[in-house]
Scaffold this motif. Structure first.
Motif, PDB file in Angstrom:
ATOM      1  N   ALA A 209     -30.304 -46.063   9.171  1.00 40.86           N
ATOM      2  CA  ALA A 209     -31.548 -46.007   8.395  1.00 40.86           C
ATOM      3  C   ALA A 209     -31.955 -44.676   8.490  1.00 40.86           C
ATOM      4  CB  ALA A 209     -32.576 -46.988   8.762  1.00 40.86           C
ATOM      5  N   SER A 210     -31.924 -43.898   9.672  1.00 37.69           N
ATOM      6  CA  SER A 210     -32.437 -42.485   9.678  1.00 37.69           C
ATOM      7  C   SER A 210     -31.564 -41.702   8.969  1.00 37.69           C
ATOM      8  CB  SER A 210     -32.550 -42.065  11.088  1.00 37.69           C
ATOM      9  OG  SER A 210     -31.219 -41.961  11.610  1.00 37.69           O
ATOM     10  N   MET A 211     -30.369 -41.929   9.255  1.00 35.29           N
ATOM     11  CA  MET A 211     -29.261 -41.047   8.111  1.00 35.29           C
ATOM     12  C   MET A 211     -29.539 -41.243   6.608  1.00 35.29           C
ATOM     13  SD  MET A 211     -25.535 -41.483  10.140  1.00 35.29           S
ATOM     14  CE  MET A 211     -24.664 -40.466   8.964  1.00 35.29           C
ATOM     15  N   ALA A 212     -29.804 -42.517   6.230  1.00 32.16           N
ATOM     16  CA  ALA A 212     -30.009 -42.599   4.722  1.00 32.16           C
ATOM     17  C   ALA A 212     -31.344 -42.014   4.528  1.00 32.16           C
ATOM     18  CB  ALA A 212     -29.855 -44.147   4.545  1.00 32.16           C
ATOM     19  N   GLY A 213     -32.308 -42.440   5.395  1.00 29.07           N
ATOM     20  CA  GLY A 213     -33.770 -42.102   5.280  1.00 29.07           C
ATOM     21  C   GLY A 213     -33.742 -40.297   4.771  1.00 29.07           C
ATOM     22  N   TYR A 214     -33.020 -39.874   5.723  1.00 26.75           N
ATOM     23  CA  TYR A 214     -32.846 -38.301   5.734  1.00 26.75           C
ATOM     24  C   TYR A 214     -32.225 -37.929   4.390  1.00 26.75           C
ATOM     25  CZ  TYR A 214     -31.269 -33.523   6.275  1.00 26.75           C
ATOM     26  OH  TYR A 214     -30.838 -32.331   6.264  1.00 26.75           O
ATOM     27  N   ALA A 215     -31.244 -38.394   4.079  1.00 32.46           N
ATOM     28  CA  ALA A 215     -30.634 -38.200   2.500  1.00 32.46           C
ATOM     29  C   ALA A 215     -31.554 -38.192   1.429  1.00 32.46           C
ATOM     30  CB  ALA A 215     -29.321 -39.097   2.741  1.00 32.46           C
ATOM     31  N   PHE A 216     -32.095 -39.466   1.478  1.00 33.79           N
ATOM     32  CA  PHE A 216     -33.060 -39.692   0.364  1.00 33.79           C
ATOM     33  C   PHE A 216     -34.199 -38.821   0.490  1.00 33.79           C
ATOM     34  CE2 PHE A 216     -31.145 -44.233   0.285  1.00 33.79           C
ATOM     35  CZ  PHE A 216     -30.481 -44.085  -0.871  1.00 33.79           C
ATOM     36  N   ALA A 217     -34.632 -38.454   1.504  1.00 31.13           N
ATOM     37  CA  ALA A 217     -35.700 -37.497   1.574  1.00 31.13           C
ATOM     38  C   ALA A 217     -35.251 -35.919   1.180  1.00 31.13           C
ATOM     39  CB  ALA A 217     -36.352 -37.539   2.937  1.00 31.13           C
ATOM     40  N   LYS A 218     -34.262 -35.488   1.988  1.00 30.25           N
ATOM     41  CA  LYS A 218     -34.136 -34.193   1.818  1.00 30.25           C
ATOM     42  C   LYS A 218     -32.814 -33.413   1.169  1.00 30.25           C
ATOM     43  CE  LYS A 218     -37.903 -32.869   3.902  1.00 30.25           C
ATOM     44  NZ  LYS A 218     -38.940 -32.018   2.894  1.00 30.25           N
ATOM     45  N   ILE A 219     -31.800 -34.451   0.928  1.00 32.18           N
ATOM     46  CA  ILE A 219     -30.563 -33.669   0.510  1.00 32.18           C
ATOM     47  C   ILE A 219     -30.760 -34.445  -1.162  1.00 32.18           C
ATOM     48  CG2 ILE A 219     -28.093 -34.105   0.008  1.00 32.18           C
ATOM     49  CD1 ILE A 219     -28.121 -35.134   2.925  1.00 32.18           C
TER      50      ILE A 219
ATOM     51  N   ILE B  28     -35.350 -47.881   6.014  1.00 27.96           N
ATOM     52  CA  ILE B  28     -34.703 -46.710   5.234  1.00 27.96           C
ATOM     53  C   ILE B  28     -35.964 -46.076   4.702  1.00 27.96           C
ATOM     54  CG2 ILE B  28     -33.573 -45.902   3.178  1.00 27.96           C
ATOM     55  CD1 ILE B  28     -31.300 -48.218   3.721  1.00 27.96           C
ATOM     56  N   PHE B  29     -36.939 -46.917   4.045  1.00 31.83           N
ATOM     57  CA  PHE B  29     -37.963 -46.527   3.240  1.00 31.83           C
ATOM     58  C   PHE B  29     -38.708 -45.810   4.502  1.00 31.83           C
ATOM     59  CE2 PHE B  29     -41.833 -48.267   0.485  1.00 31.83           C
ATOM     60  CZ  PHE B  29     -42.440 -46.858   0.306  1.00 31.83           C
ATOM     61  N   LEU B  30     -39.134 -46.290   5.345  1.00 34.40           N
ATOM     62  CA  LEU B  30     -39.861 -45.632   6.549  1.00 34.40           C
ATOM     63  C   LEU B  30     -39.424 -44.214   6.845  1.00 34.40           C
ATOM     64  CD1 LEU B  30     -42.065 -45.934   8.851  1.00 34.40           C
ATOM     65  CD2 LEU B  30     -40.454 -46.917   9.987  1.00 34.40           C
ATOM     66  N   CYS B  31     -38.086 -44.226   7.141  1.00 34.84           N
ATOM     67  CA  CYS B  31     -37.524 -43.036   7.679  1.00 34.84           C
ATOM     68  C   CYS B  31     -37.735 -41.868   6.352  1.00 34.84           C
ATOM     69  CB  CYS B  31     -36.023 -42.959   7.769  1.00 34.84           C
ATOM     70  SG  CYS B  31     -35.765 -43.645   9.400  1.00 34.84           S
ATOM     71  N   LYS B  32     -37.478 -42.436   5.118  1.00 32.41           N
ATOM     72  CA  LYS B  32     -37.482 -41.336   4.012  1.00 32.41           C
ATOM     73  C   LYS B  32     -39.016 -40.816   4.044  1.00 32.41           C
ATOM     74  CE  LYS B  32     -37.723 -40.763  -0.776  1.00 32.41           C
ATOM     75  NZ  LYS B  32     -38.858 -40.668  -1.688  1.00 32.41           N
ATOM     76  N   GLN B  33     -39.864 -41.863   4.071  1.00 30.43           N
ATOM     77  CA  GLN B  33     -41.224 -41.063   4.075  1.00 30.43           C
ATOM     78  C   GLN B  33     -41.666 -40.336   5.057  1.00 30.43           C
ATOM     79  OE1 GLN B  33     -41.831 -42.282   0.913  1.00 30.43           O
ATOM     80  NE2 GLN B  33     -43.942 -42.417   1.260  1.00 30.43           N
ATOM     81  N   PHE B  34     -41.196 -40.579   6.251  1.00 30.92           N
ATOM     82  CA  PHE B  34     -41.277 -39.752   7.277  1.00 30.92           C
ATOM     83  C   PHE B  34     -40.643 -38.297   7.290  1.00 30.92           C
ATOM     84  CE2 PHE B  34     -40.389 -37.529  11.591  1.00 30.92           C
ATOM     85  CZ  PHE B  34     -41.688 -37.779  12.112  1.00 30.92           C
ATOM     86  N   PHE B  35     -39.463 -38.290   6.857  1.00 31.71           N
ATOM     87  CA  PHE B  35     -38.524 -37.148   6.743  1.00 31.71           C
ATOM     88  C   PHE B  35     -39.095 -36.306   5.426  1.00 31.71           C
ATOM     89  CE2 PHE B  35     -34.983 -39.411   8.896  1.00 31.71           C
ATOM     90  CZ  PHE B  35     -35.335 -38.829  10.247  1.00 31.71           C
TER      91      PHE B  35
ATOM     92  N   THR C 299     -39.518 -28.397   4.073  1.00 29.82           N
ATOM     93  CA  THR C 299     -37.893 -28.056   3.623  1.00 29.82           C
ATOM     94  C   THR C 299     -37.552 -26.756   3.832  1.00 29.82           C
ATOM     95  OG1 THR C 299     -38.595 -29.509   1.695  1.00 29.82           O
ATOM     96  CG2 THR C 299     -36.772 -28.109   1.363  1.00 29.82           C
ATOM     97  N   PRO C 300     -38.349 -25.723   4.036  1.00 30.96           N
ATOM     98  CA  PRO C 300     -37.830 -24.276   4.383  1.00 30.96           C
ATOM     99  C   PRO C 300     -36.880 -24.572   5.820  1.00 30.96           C
ATOM    100  CG  PRO C 300     -40.027 -24.288   3.791  1.00 30.96           C
ATOM    101  CD  PRO C 300     -39.928 -25.626   3.822  1.00 30.96           C
TER     102      PRO C 300
END
Lengths: 476, 289, 307
Positions: B102-112, B167-174, B179-180
């Motif tokens: 979930a952390s990997m997916a959350g990161y991808a959804f948030a920042k990639i 996944i949603f939780l991680c996405k929101q956090f990340f 971004t810089p």
């Protein structure tokens, strides 16, 4: 453009994963109706082909599941080719698990159900007509009355474990102290007026004459039980008309309204766990619903009080228990509400004719003889098959009056009429749960009148069954 | 630093500070007391005499304190302890799966920024919206018919291995991370995997701890799914086992509560083991500046 | 480590995928596989089933019949009543419990580490109580007899005893109170995690401008925890729309269907009446309603609106 391609690609990816993993969505609804075909194909192997029978049951009694395993082992010795697998469920969650597995087409071969849930499984298309898979003389061992509960439109789907009667129970000691003739009530029954008089006598400071666990869904118990005393034992008449629209219903509702307003019973919702405790602590004289079995609880509590080991109900008093019949309403015949719990045979992907014969062999084995007698001794009920009655050795120390009353009540239970369809029972069930019981709860809370509830019931029933299929006026 | 700058107002005035904290503490304790009531009742009943049915207990304090209910719990089944172990395996499996996937997916959804990410994320959200009552039938068919996984840990762990919720939780956090920070790492030649491991994960300790605790708790308390896919008493989880204390006309109430008390212990331990991770905030600003 | 990078880029380039795309797919691959098998497949299956009169052996296709049956208005169709009940319940419980959790999380912060952890534990612990203990306690609190805990409490203030769960006047209120007083642990802990992520420099800057405590909460804390609030709001609404257990255990939907929720209706249709196809259709309608609500929330919160 790029966006659309990307979207398409992701769709493909998702669907690809999808197809890769599950694959067989089609199978799930079109699971092979293999009964006739496979049945014919498997004719070849000899009778003693190994087979596994799966049974799913909750702890009907404290030791039922333990006993079941012993019986399964005994059965395996009798028929070495047949192995029984027991799936134990927990009380209260049994129906959820059974339903889910049945919907998935993975039902056990045998499952315990209450007779009023039968319609659901018949409509689902998973219940099996058992008569063709067992000997007629074995089927004849079971009481016709009890079998009717597990039948719809003349087809029998299972074998009864027991017929349980639901009525009221009382603090016999207190009633006798007040000079009430308990034995007479037990032997001859009583009218609603007599009942009102008795609970009036029993009502004192801090003690209600009568208490009924009626909060939430348990409200329906009160409706069914007192309904039996008002001539409403079944939802349909023998000519298949809906009965709850009859004048008897209005009589019943008016009586309930009178009781809730009388002050002889609590005018607030009482939890199921409270009713017996209230009786045992002297806060109520008569309580419902009650079963003959409760005699054991009272005895256990008396013993605990004597021993003083702290396991008795807090603040409880020593007292004897009397199982009482339900009062009879004006101009009605005395009756008692009963339901049957039984085992039904269910269809799953292993189901073949040969398999079903084995399944019925085991089902019959545990529903009859010593097996059922053991079970009934724990439940303080009479077996509903001849072989069970023959095998029954009554436990020592049972109260003779209660025993006689229970036997009398069981004899009065009226089985459902023949010819009722699965669709009718499920419509009636939905009507009961969604319209009648909710309004009845309102009546118990003192927020409506009997007449209003009656009118609502009639309107809802006419909408569901058509006015011509509902009884009007008094039941014959 | 334990307190954030949010409460710097009265730092110089000891008396006011004291008064303020006392008032807050009182409010917090009153609110907590209301929510702690059931668990106190549970623990105290467990230490009470071995009574059946619940209607009995009208007071919080049992008539006397004894360990007999615990004894009854352990002697109820040969597997009483095994149930706790099973629960632990299942919950631990779910925690590990969620923390990694979930952390990997959350990161991808948030920042990639990858093609279809919004669509896939929306899909995940929509799937959450279908009530479990209707999805458990097909899921059951899948696990039992297609995968033949009845009575296995896999059947209990897999459906919760990476939940949409997490996944949603991680996405929101990340998405709250600057971004810089990531851009500069990229310029330095880090690939996404390196960024994730070296920069993001250290910053995500807080959310990972929260996720671990919440996942552990919900997996531990889950009843229906393990009940559905286990038929063998040795594979029950503790929640399924505890339901066995209920019969048609009586409930072995005190032993059940004793069991519930014992089963709460691992969650206790889990909480205290992980809570240091969200004791202090991760200072992102320092890197950001 | 950069040596392999240009090479890798070439392959995806043909497929019009950038490096970034590829990384995205790699990161979500495991999650998506699990999601598709164990969540999406059952969901699609439920959607599919909603067009059938479902029977385990031989369903028949009925088109939109299940949907029509659900939506057809009649005095005796419970769907609308259940929808209204669910909406009321959600509208009260979700915002209030979010607010409570936020306030509690903010209030925990000023204390020393040790005290903080005690408070966190106190709020987290109720979540570990077994469901059975919970329902027993709540039924006991709501005991309608004059000896019931809440009734005795009301008696102290001279308010007459209430018929909590058994009266239409108080049944919904009872469920709402129960939801508000039950565990907030998950939300509080999530909020604390978000609060601790706020950098002190923001507060220092605000202090220089002479901001009060409430101004700081309003203009710094609230906007910065918005993603968390959004998360809790969306998941809270989803959970609340699907609420089932409370009504099932406490009231069974009564009295007079005043606490019948959509979740309970779906459950009954699927597992009590054996109408699984109908239950699926109702679940889909519910999901559509939730989806619309969620979209509205994403817009309302004004952050993260990428979809």
């Amino acid at each position: 453009m790029k966006k659309i391609i990307a979207l398409l690609l992701t769709c493909v990816m998702v669907l690809g994963l999808f197809a890769g993993c599950g694959g067989g969505k089609t199978q799930e609804t079109k699971a092979p109706k293999n009964q006739p075909a496979a049945g014919a194909a498997s004719e070849a192997p000899a009778e003693a082909a190994p087979d596994t029978i799966v049974i799913m049951a909750p702890p009907v009694t404290g030791s039922y599941l333990e006993n079941l395993k012993v019986w399964a082992a005994d059965f395996h010795e009798l028929y070495p080719n047949l192995t029984v697998q027991v799936i134990e469920t927990s009380w209260g969650d049994h129906n959820d698990k059974l339903s889910t597995t049945a919907q998935a087409g993975e039902a056990p071969d045998i499952a315990e159900i209450s007779s009023n849930a039968l319609g659901t499984y018949v409509e689902m298309g998973v219940a099996i007509d058992i008569a063709q898979y067992m000997d007629a003389d074995r089927l004849a061992d079971y009481d016709a009355n009890a079998l009717k509960y597990l039948s719809l439109e003349g087809t029998t789907y299972g074998l009864p474990l027991y017929l349980t009667i639901q009525s009221i129970g009382a603090n016999k000691t207190m009633m006798q102290e007040l000079g009430i003739d308990v034995a007479k009530i037990q032997k001859e029954g009583w009218t609603y007026e007599e009942f009102l008089d008795v609970i009036k006598t029993g009502t004192k400071d801090g003690c209600y004459g009568f208490v009924f666990a009626n909060s939430g869904v348990t409200a329906s118990d009160m409706l069914y039980m007192f309904g039996a005393g008002a001539g409403l034992s079944n939802a349909f008449t023998p000519d298949l008309k809906y009965t709850f629209t009859s004048e008897n219903m209005l009589t019943l509702l008016s009586a309930i309204e009178e009781m809730t307003k009388s002050g002889y019973m609590p005018n607030y919702g009482v939890e199921a766990g409270q009713r017996m405790v209230m009786c045992q602590t002297g806060n109520a004289m008569i309580f419902g619903k009650a079963m003959p079995l409760f005699e054991a609880n009272f005895k256990k509590n008396n013993a605990a009080l004597e021993a003083g080991d702290g396991t008795a109900v807090e603040n409880s008093l020593p007292m004897d228990y009397a199982f009482l019949p339900v009062p009879t309403m004006l101009d009605c015949q005395e009756s008692c509400y009963g339901t049957v719990d039984g085992l039904i045979a269910l269809r799953n992907k292993n189901t073949t004719d040969e398999h079903l014969k084995n399944v019925l062999l085991f089902m019959d084995y545990i529903c009859s003889g010593e097996r059922i007698a053991t079970c009934m001794n724990e439940l303080y009920l009479d077996p509903v098959c001849q072989s069970g009655r023959d095998a029954l050795v009554l436990e020592e120390g049972r109260d003779a009056d209660n025993l006689a009353t229970a036997a009398r009540c069981i004899a009065m239970v009226q089985a459902p009429p023949e010819g009722v369809t699965a669709e009718m029972t499920s419509t009636a069930k939905k009507l009961m749960d969604e319209q009648i019981v909710p309004k009845f709860q309102l009546l118990l809370a003192g927020e409506t009148t009997a007449q209003e509830v009656y009118d609502h019931i009639c309107e809802a029933a006419y909408a569901a069954f058509g006015e011509e299929n509902c009884v009007s006026g008094k039941l014959g | 630093m334990a307190t954030t700058g949010l409460y710097s107002q009265h730092l110089h005035n000891k008396k006011v500070l004291y008064l303020r904290n006392t008032v807050i503490a009182i409010i917090l304790i009153v609110l907590a007391a209301a929510t702690l009531f059931p668990i106190c009742y549970m623990i105290l009943s467990g230490f009470g005499p071995n009574v059946s049915t619940a209607g009995n207990m009208r007071t919080i304090l049992p008539s006397r304190l004894t360990l007999e209910s615990f004894d009854a719990f352990f002697h109820f089944s040969d597997y009483s302890l095994r149930w706790i172990l099973n629960s632990f395996v299942v919950a631990a499996g779910a925690v590990i799966g969620n923390v990694i996937f979930a952390s990997m997916a959350g990161y991808a959804f948030a920042k990639i920024r990858f093609k279809g990410s919004s669509f896939l994320f929306a899909l995940i959200l929509v799937a959450m919206m279908i009530p479990y009552q209707v999805t458990q039938v097909p899921l059951y068919i899948l696990m039992v018919q297609k995968f033949s996984m009845t009575n296995t840990y896999a059947a209990m762990i897999l459906p919760g291995l990476c939940t949409a919720y997490n996944i949603f939780l991680c996405k929101q956090f990340f998405s709250g991370l600057p971004t810089p920070l990531i851009e500069s790492a990229k310029i330095e030649g880090c690939n996404q995997f390196q960024i994730f491991v070296k920069i993001i994960l250290p910053l995500a300790k807080t959310v990972l701890a929260v996720m671990a605790i919440n996942t552990f708790m919900s997996s531990w308390n889950d009843f229906f799914w393990p009940f559905l896919v286990t038929n063998d008493p040795s594979m029950y989880t503790i929640q399924v086992g505890l339901k066995q204390f209920k019969f048609a006309n009586e409930t072995l109430f005190a032993p059940m509560m004793a069991g519930a008390t014992i089963s709460a212990l691992p969650m206790f331990i889990m909480f205290f083991a992980l809570q240091k991770y969200f004791m202090e905030g991760v200072t992102i600003g320092a890197v950001k500046g | 480590m950069n040596a392999t990078k240009p090479k890798r880029q070439q392959v995806p380039h043909k497929l019009r995928f950038t490096n970034e795309d590829l990384w995205g797919y790699i990161f979500i691959a495991a999650a998506m596989i699990i999601f598709c098998v164990f969540t999406l497949y059952p969901v699609f299956s439920a959607v599919y089933t909603s067009f059938f009169n479902y029977k385990p052996f031989g369903s028949e296709f009925v088109g939109l019949k299940n949907y029509v049956e659900t939506l057809k208005y009649s005095k005796f169709n419970l769907f609308y009543k259940a929808a209204l009940n669910t909406l009321i319940y959600t509208a009260v419980v979700v915002p209030l419990s979010l607010l409570m959790s936020f306030c509690i999380a903010v209030m925990i912060l000023p204390f020393k580490k040790k005290t903080q952890s005690v408070f966190k534990a106190m709020y987290y612990l109720p979540g570990i109580a077994s469901g059975v203990a919970l329902s027993v306690v709540w039924l006991w609190l709501y005991d309608s007899s004059p000896d019931g805990i809440f009734n005795r409490l009301l008696g102290v203030f001279g308010i007459p005893a209430q018929n909590w769960l058994s009266s239409t006047k108080t049944s919904m209120l009872s469920l709402i109170i129960m939801a508000l007083l039950s565990s907030h642990g998950v939300r509080i802990i999530t909020y604390i995690a978000a609060l601790l992520g706020i950098d002190n420099s923001y507060f220092e800057a605000a202090e220089l401008d002479g901001a009060t405590f409430f101004q700081k909460v309003r203009f710094i804390v609230w906007p910065l925890v918005k993603p968390t609030t959004l998360f809790l709001l969306v998941t809270g609404v989803i959970g609340s729309f699907q609420v089932f257990m409370n009504a099932y255990m406490m009231t069974g939907g009564g009295p007079d269907n005043s606490t019948t929720m959509i979740g309970l209706l779906i459950y009954n249709n699927a597992f009590v009446y054996g109408k699984y196809g109908l239950a699926c259709a109702q679940a889909i309608l519910l999901a559509i309603a939730i989806a619309i609500m969620s979209l509205f929330q994403f817009r309302l919160m004004g952050v993260d609106v990428e979809y």
